[in-house]
Every structure is written in structure tokens, then in C-alpha cells.
Design an enzyme around this catalytic site. Structure first.
Site, PDB file in Angstrom:
ATOM      1  N   ALA A  74       0.746  -0.958   0.020  1.00 13.87           N
ATOM      2  CA  ALA A  74       0.108   0.053   0.024  1.00 13.87           C
ATOM      3  C   ALA A  74       1.361   1.203   0.156  1.00 13.87           C
ATOM      4  O   ALA A  74       2.373   1.381   0.134  1.00 13.87           O
ATOM      5  CB  ALA A  74      -0.816   0.282   1.293  1.00 13.87           C
ATOM      6  N   GLY A 108       0.478  -4.766   1.402  1.00  7.12           N
ATOM      7  CA  GLY A 108      -0.578  -5.127   0.651  1.00  7.12           C
ATOM      8  C   GLY A 108      -0.064  -6.083  -0.944  1.00  7.12           C
ATOM      9  O   GLY A 108      -0.886  -6.565  -1.633  1.00  7.12           O
ATOM     10  N   GLU A 148      -0.619  -9.480  -0.305  1.00  9.77           N
ATOM     11  CA  GLU A 148      -2.395  -9.845  -0.230  1.00  9.77           C
ATOM     12  C   GLU A 148      -3.529  -9.625  -1.817  1.00  9.77           C
ATOM     13  O   GLU A 148      -3.556  -9.755  -1.141  1.00  9.77           O
ATOM     14  CB  GLU A 148      -2.894  -8.404   0.810  1.00  9.77           C
ATOM     15  N   GLU A 182       4.762  -5.145   6.936  1.00 11.86           N
ATOM     16  CA  GLU A 182       4.124  -3.838   8.112  1.00 11.86           C
ATOM     17  C   GLU A 182       4.617  -3.900   9.245  1.00 11.86           C
ATOM     18  O   GLU A 182       4.628  -2.533   9.133  1.00 11.86           O
ATOM     19  CB  GLU A 182       2.807  -4.902   8.231  1.00 11.86           C
TER      20      GLU A 182
HETATM   21  C1  HXC Z   1       5.158   3.994  -1.092  1.00  8.74           C
HETATM   22  C2  HXC Z   1       6.842   3.598  -2.390  1.00  8.74           C
HETATM   23  C3  HXC Z   1       6.597   2.131  -1.706  1.00  8.74           C
HETATM   24  C4  HXC Z   1       5.606   2.119  -1.288  1.00  8.74           C
HETATM   25  C5  HXC Z   1       8.550   2.051  -2.639  1.00  8.74           C
HETATM   26  N1  HXC Z   1       8.019   2.700  -2.759  1.00  8.74           N
HETATM   27  N2  HXC Z   1       7.343   1.466  -1.822  1.00  8.74           N
HETATM   28  N3  HXC Z   1       6.086   4.914  -1.911  1.00  8.74           N
HETATM   29  N4  HXC Z   1       4.993   3.169  -0.681  1.00  8.74           N
HETATM   30  N5  HXC Z   1       5.128   0.690  -0.523  1.00  8.74           N
HETATM   31  C6  HXC Z   1       9.080   4.116  -3.566  1.00  8.74           C
HETATM   32  C7  HXC Z   1      10.112   4.488  -2.808  1.00  8.74           C
HETATM   33  O1  HXC Z   1       9.743   5.223  -2.129  1.00  8.74           O
HETATM   34  C8  HXC Z   1      10.977   5.624  -4.371  1.00  8.74           C
HETATM   35  O2  HXC Z   1      10.352   7.098  -4.647  1.00  8.74           O
HETATM   36  C9  HXC Z   1      10.425   4.255  -5.306  1.00  8.74           C
HETATM   37  O3  HXC Z   1       9.365   3.235  -5.301  1.00  8.74           O
HETATM   38  C10 HXC Z   1      11.758   3.325  -4.755  1.00  8.74           C
HETATM   39  O4  HXC Z   1      11.746   3.160  -4.028  1.00  8.74           O
HETATM   40  P1  HXC Z   1      13.493   2.527  -3.119  1.00  8.74           P
HETATM   41  O5  HXC Z   1      13.455   2.322  -1.978  1.00  8.74           O
HETATM   42  O6  HXC Z   1      14.121   3.470  -3.532  1.00  8.74           O
HETATM   43  O7  HXC Z   1      13.735   0.950  -3.642  1.00  8.74           O
HETATM   44  P2  HXC Z   1      14.653   0.416  -3.497  1.00  8.74           P
HETATM   45  O8  HXC Z   1      15.711   0.834  -2.620  1.00  8.74           O
HETATM   46  O9  HXC Z   1      15.242  -0.610  -4.559  1.00  8.74           O
HETATM   47  O10 HXC Z   1      14.145  -0.547  -2.543  1.00  8.74           O
HETATM   48  C11 HXC Z   1      12.842  -1.858  -3.071  1.00  8.74           C
HETATM   49  C12 HXC Z   1      12.255  -1.624  -1.596  1.00  8.74           C
HETATM   50  C13 HXC Z   1      11.666  -0.707  -0.316  1.00  8.74           C
HETATM   51  C14 HXC Z   1      12.791  -3.176  -0.441  1.00  8.74           C
HETATM   52  C15 HXC Z   1      10.323  -2.664  -1.873  1.00  8.74           C
HETATM   53  O11 HXC Z   1      11.087   0.103  -1.444  1.00  8.74           O
HETATM   54  C16 HXC Z   1      10.542  -1.383   0.298  1.00  8.74           C
HETATM   55  O12 HXC Z   1      10.944  -0.957   1.472  1.00  8.74           O
HETATM   56  N6  HXC Z   1       9.176  -0.314   0.171  1.00  8.74           N
HETATM   57  C17 HXC Z   1       8.619  -0.208   1.454  1.00  8.74           C
HETATM   58  C18 HXC Z   1       7.468  -1.683   1.100  1.00  8.74           C
HETATM   59  C19 HXC Z   1       6.487  -1.855   2.154  1.00  8.74           C
HETATM   60  O13 HXC Z   1       6.926  -1.398   3.077  1.00  8.74           O
HETATM   61  N7  HXC Z   1       5.370  -2.201   1.904  1.00  8.74           N
HETATM   62  C20 HXC Z   1       4.380  -2.421   2.711  1.00  8.74           C
HETATM   63  C21 HXC Z   1       3.593  -1.232   2.470  1.00  8.74           C
HETATM   64  S1  HXC Z   1       2.563  -1.323   3.996  1.00  8.74           S
HETATM   65  P3  HXC Z   1      10.982   7.910  -4.549  1.00  8.74           P
HETATM   66  O14 HXC Z   1      10.404   8.789  -4.531  1.00  8.74           O
HETATM   67  O15 HXC Z   1      12.166   7.907  -2.967  1.00  8.74           O
HETATM   68  O16 HXC Z   1      11.882   7.942  -5.355  1.00  8.74           O
HETATM   69  C22 HXC Z   1       1.093  -2.703   3.453  1.00  8.74           C
HETATM   70  C23 HXC Z   1       0.258  -1.948   4.293  1.00  8.74           C
HETATM   71  C24 HXC Z   1      -1.501  -3.328   3.094  1.00  8.74           C
HETATM   72  O17 HXC Z   1       1.222  -2.732   2.515  1.00  8.74           O
HETATM   73  C25 HXC Z   1      -2.275  -2.891   4.471  1.00  8.74           C
HETATM   74  C26 HXC Z   1      -3.769  -3.653   3.740  1.00  8.74           C
HETATM   75  C27 HXC Z   1      -3.384  -3.315   2.385  1.00  8.74           C
END
Ligand code: HXC
Length: 261
Positions: free
Chosen positions: A68, A111, A114, A134
């Protein structure tokens, strides 16, 4: 210039498969509310279109979805989340009647994992990464992960993913029964998913719908009720032209011509 659509929608060459591609590559397909709104419209259109027999949901061959949209969520208050039923729109996908083949390459996190779990047949690349990070953000999965993971891979592994931020590969996802098919790292998961969807599209639409409905009932009903539900649907299919055609074609040693009725 017009902004790129958040979800690309195209028809396969046969005209029977609708291919939906999550399209926020710069944000690793982070699943924002606007993206989900578009996805839901496309899913409903595909479900309502009689030409479409199956749906493919993919993020392309680099990333499925990194979860998400954290930037959208980070300042949300409880009252905003509650009053707008935040993430409630995710439930739409589970109401689609036609088979949905999911294609995961790269990250399917939070997400994204999911969403992948909500598809009917999941195709994973060997190089895919699944996880529920999460807990690293101070939250828990909110798109069905805790419930669907337990039913799919069991409590021990669901707990491991949810509480430790463990990541698994596509190969592990396949070995654990989360993915139905595994695709070598150098091959396109989307192409494989379209092939599978075309295969389903080549059968009668009513049997495909009923098979999906019956399998899904297993997740909701006690066994005796599930068996009764299955048998009634099975019996009901004897009222369809496709049952007559499918069995006549077998007896006459020819290919069936489905009427989808
Ligand atoms: C918003 C995101 C994002 C996310 C990545 N980006 N994941 N933006 N929400 N979930 C954006 C980054 O901010 C970045 O934007 C660009 O995408 C590239 O990501 P990087 O982090 O620079 O890439 P990398 O170093 O290759 O790392 C990849 C990654 C990392 C390991 C996947 O992006 C990451 O940890 N993302 C979050 C993963 C996460 O925690 N997901 C769960 C979310 S909570 P900029 O602008 O900086 O270039 C969730 C709850 C669900 O999903 C609830 C119900 C559905």
C-alpha cells in the site's frame, strides 16, 4: 500531457483475456487509493463483458507491488481511516466472478502480497520476493494477509512472515503452496499467466465460474455445507448447454464448441 493511467488494460490477441497491469513503476506500483479505484473499475468492466473469459492481474515483469502507498497513509488519523473505511475498496477483487490469474515478478510486499493472495491462480517468478513488512512500519497487514496466509500456507509460516519481516522467494512461495506455478527467472510471468488464462478461456464460461465459486466456498463453509454446495452446483450444470455439448463431444470423439450457456 495526459497522465499515464494507473492501471493499463488491454485485451489478449484471442480477445478472451483482459490483461490488467499495475502501472506506477516509479513507486514500485505502490497501491494508492486512486490506483485501487481504477483497478476496481477495470475489474468490474471485465467481469461484465461477455467476451472476456478470464482476467490477468500483473505488475509487469519487474515488480508486482511494494505494498500500500506508505506516503498516502502516513499522516492518516484513525477517524479518517475509519470513517472512509480505508482499504475497504480492496474487497471488490474477491467478488469478481471470472477467474483471475495473478503474475508476480519482483516485489510482492505488504498489500502487494495480499493482492497476489486474492487472485485465483498465482504465477510466481523464481526471482519474486514475497513478504509482509508491515511490522517494520508499526502496523499489521490490512488487506486480508493474516487470514488468507493462514488458510494458504498455515499458521506457522503466516506468523513467521507477519512477525519477523521474513522475505521468501518465488520458489519458496511455490513450495509452500502460495503460488500455483513457478516461472524461471529469465521468462515472463505475464506471458505465462496469459497462457494459463487463455487455457481457462477455452473452456465453457459457466463451468469456470462454478469451479471458482465452489473452490472459494471451501474457505467459508464447514465441510458438510461445502460438499452440499459443491454437489448442488455440480447438479445445476446439467441444466446447461455446455454440459450436453461437452459430454456429447467426448462420446463423439470431437472437440466441443462451447456456448457459454
Ligand atoms: C510508497 C513506495 C513504496 C510504498 C516503494 N516506494 N515502496 N512508495 N509506498 N509501499 C517508492 C519509494 O519511496 C521510492 O520513491 C521508489 O518507490 C523506489 O523505491 P526504493 O525504496 O528507492 O527502491 P529500492 O531501494 O529498490 O527498495 C525497494 C523496496 C523498498 C525494498 C521494496 O522500496 C521498500 O521497502 N518499500 C516499502 C515496502 C513496504 O514496507 N511495504 C508494505 C507497505 S504497508 P522515491 O520517490 O524515493 O524515488 C502495506 C499495508 C497493507 O502494504 C495494508 C493493507 C492492504
Amino acid at each position: 500531457t495526459q497522465a499515464e493511467p494507473l492501471v493499463l488494460s488491454r485485451r489478449s490477441d484471442s480477445g478472451k483475456v483482459q490483461i490488467l497491469t499495475l502501472n506506477r513503476p516509479k513507486a514500485l506500483n505502490a497501491l494508492s487509493t486512486p490506483l485501487f479505484d481504477v483497478l476496481n473499475v477495470e475489474l468490474e468492466k471485465a467481469d461484465a463483458d461477455p467476451e472476456v473469459r478470464a482476467i490477468v492481474l500483473t505488475g509487469g515483469d519487474k515488480v508486482f507491488a511494494a505494498g500500500a502507498d506508505i506516503k498516502e497513509m502516513k499522516d492518516k488519523t484513525f477517524s479518517e481511516a475509519y470513517s472512509t473505511n480505508f482499504l475497504g475498496s480492496w474487497a471488490k477483487l474477491a467478488t469478481i466472478k471470472k477467474p483471475i490469474v495473478g503474475a508476480v515478478a519482483g516485489y510482492a510486499l505488504g498489500g502487494g502480497c495480499e493482492l497476489a493472495l486474492m487472485t485465483d491462480i498465482l504465477v510466481a517468478s523464481e526471482k519474486a520476493t514475497f513478504g509482509q513488512p508491515e511490522i517494520t512500519l508499526g502496523i499489521i497487514p490490512g488487506g486480508g494477509g493474516t487470514q488468507r496466509l493462514v488458510k494458504t500456507i498455515g499458521k506457522a509460516r503466516a506468523m513467521d512472515l507477519t512477525l519477523t519481516n521474513r522475505k521468501i522467494t518465488g520458489k519458496e512461495a511455490y513450495d509452500w503452496g502460495l503460488a500455483a506455478r513457478l516461472v524461471p527467472a529469465d521468462q515472463s510471468v505475464t506471458e505465462e499467466a496469459v497462457k494459463i488464462a487463455e487455457g481457462i478461456a477455452g473452456f465453457g464460461a459457466l463451468a469456470a465460474q462454478a469451479g471458482k465459486e465452489a473452490v472459494n466456498a471451501a474457505g467459508e463453509l464447514p465441510l458438510s455445507e461445502g460438499l452440499r454446495f459443491e454437489r448442488r452446483l455440480f447438479q445445476a450444470l446439467f441444466a446447461t448447454a455446455d454440459q450436453k455439448e461437452g459430454m456429447a463431444a467426448f462420446a463423439e470423439k470431437r472437440k466441443p464448441t462451447w456456448k457459454h450457456e
